[in-house]
Write a protein that holds these residues in place. Structure first.
Motif, PDB file in Angstrom:
ATOM      1  N   LYS A   4      27.030  55.059  -4.051  1.00  0.00           N
ATOM      2  CA  LYS A   4      26.351  53.853  -3.593  1.00  0.00           C
ATOM      3  C   LYS A   4      24.866  54.062  -3.845  1.00  0.00           C
ATOM      4  O   LYS A   4      24.289  55.056  -3.401  1.00  0.00           O
ATOM      5  CB  LYS A   4      26.637  53.643  -2.109  1.00  0.00           C
ATOM      6  N   TYR A   6      20.971  53.186  -3.350  1.00  0.00           N
ATOM      7  CA  TYR A   6      20.053  52.552  -2.406  1.00  0.00           C
ATOM      8  C   TYR A   6      18.674  52.299  -3.014  1.00  0.00           C
ATOM      9  O   TYR A   6      18.005  51.344  -2.651  1.00  0.00           O
ATOM     10  CB  TYR A   6      19.886  53.425  -1.162  1.00  0.00           C
ATOM     11  N   ASP A 222      22.331  50.366   5.974  1.00  0.00           N
ATOM     12  CA  ASP A 222      23.682  50.126   5.471  1.00  0.00           C
ATOM     13  C   ASP A 222      24.623  50.162   6.673  1.00  0.00           C
ATOM     14  O   ASP A 222      24.846  51.221   7.261  1.00  0.00           O
ATOM     15  CB  ASP A 222      24.055  51.214   4.457  1.00  0.00           C
TER      16      ASP A 222
END
Length: 253
Positions: A4, A6, A222
């Motif tokens: 993921k 960021y 998140d």
């Protein structure tokens, strides 16, 4: 290997997620694994994806402390392929060095990933509930302000996926420690049916950041729950769970 993401360009930051197609479901932790070779395979895949050799990873031996460490060139490779070479008894790392990947292991705890857009400093913090009540995050940001010349307004901060308030159920002893902080009350709910308290660790850490002078608009959270999401490793769900690696690296321009 699809972490993921960021942050990207010139700072690359993200969080590896659980993936059943990969060895040990993409577990990144040598201290919590069945086969160290599988972990090293996952780390090498991350190194290739990030364009940073494993020899330029720096990882810590986390102990839920409030200790932090400034990474220099002498630290390159520590903890990268052996747990016993990791920075000992440390739960936050920061560096001014380019092309070195620093990371934090979590499986419910709050990862704090940050960069200073003026000085080029980058860092990661492991803030489980113990780290939060020990105030590791505000202690580090005070240090960065007072000793490294950072301005809180220049930071960009990302809180990674962590255990949700719904799933972070605690007894009175932990509740009282959060309550004693004096600013976590809005993030604590009591369940009459179970006699337990539910705490939002992410929002508590966010409040610590705000109190440290980080502007609200420069903090991102998140809200993925590591317990509820199929992409999450959760120690609360499974004491033998693997670990995510939240990481950051500053690429040379």
């Amino acid at each position: 290997m699809k972490p993921k993401i960021y942050m990207n360009n010139p700072v690359l930051a993200g969080m590896t997620m659980k993936d059943p197609a990969l060895p040990e479901a993409n577990n990144m932790a040598l201290h919590s694994c069945r086969d160290s070779k599988a972990i090293l395979e996952n780390r090498r895949a991350l190194a290739e994806w990030a364009g940073v050799p494993l020899s330029r990873f720096v990882l810590a031996g986390q102990t839920h402390s409030d200790h932090f460490h400034k990474v220099t060139t002498e630290d390159f490779g520590r903890g990268a392929d052996r747990a016993d070479t990791a920075i000992p008894d440390t739960d936050a790392l920061y560096t001014f060095e380019p092309d070195v990947l620093i990371g934090s292991f979590t499986a419910d705890c709050v990862p704090v990933i940050f960069s200073d857009e003026r000085t080029g400093l980058i860092g990661v913090i492991h803030s489980g509930w113990q780290g939060t009540i020990k105030e590791i995050t505000p202690k580090l940001f005070r240090h960065l302000r007072d000793l490294e010349g950072c301005n809180p307004a220049d930071f960009r901060v990302q809180l990674g996926a962590a255990l949700s308030q719904e799933k972070f159920e605690v007894d009175r002893d932990v509740y009282e420690k959060f309550k004693a902080l004096g600013y976590a009350g809005d993030f604590i709910d009591y369940n009459d049916a179970t006699g337990k308290w539910h705490i939002d660790n992410q929002k508590t850490v966010e409040t610590q950041l705000l109190q440290a002078g980080i502007p609200a608009g420069r903090i991102t959270i998140d809200r993925t729950c590591t317990f509820k999401s199929p992409d999450g490793f959760s120690y609360r769900e499974d004491k033998k769970a693997g670990r995510h690696l939240s990481f950051i690296v500053k690429k040379k321009s």
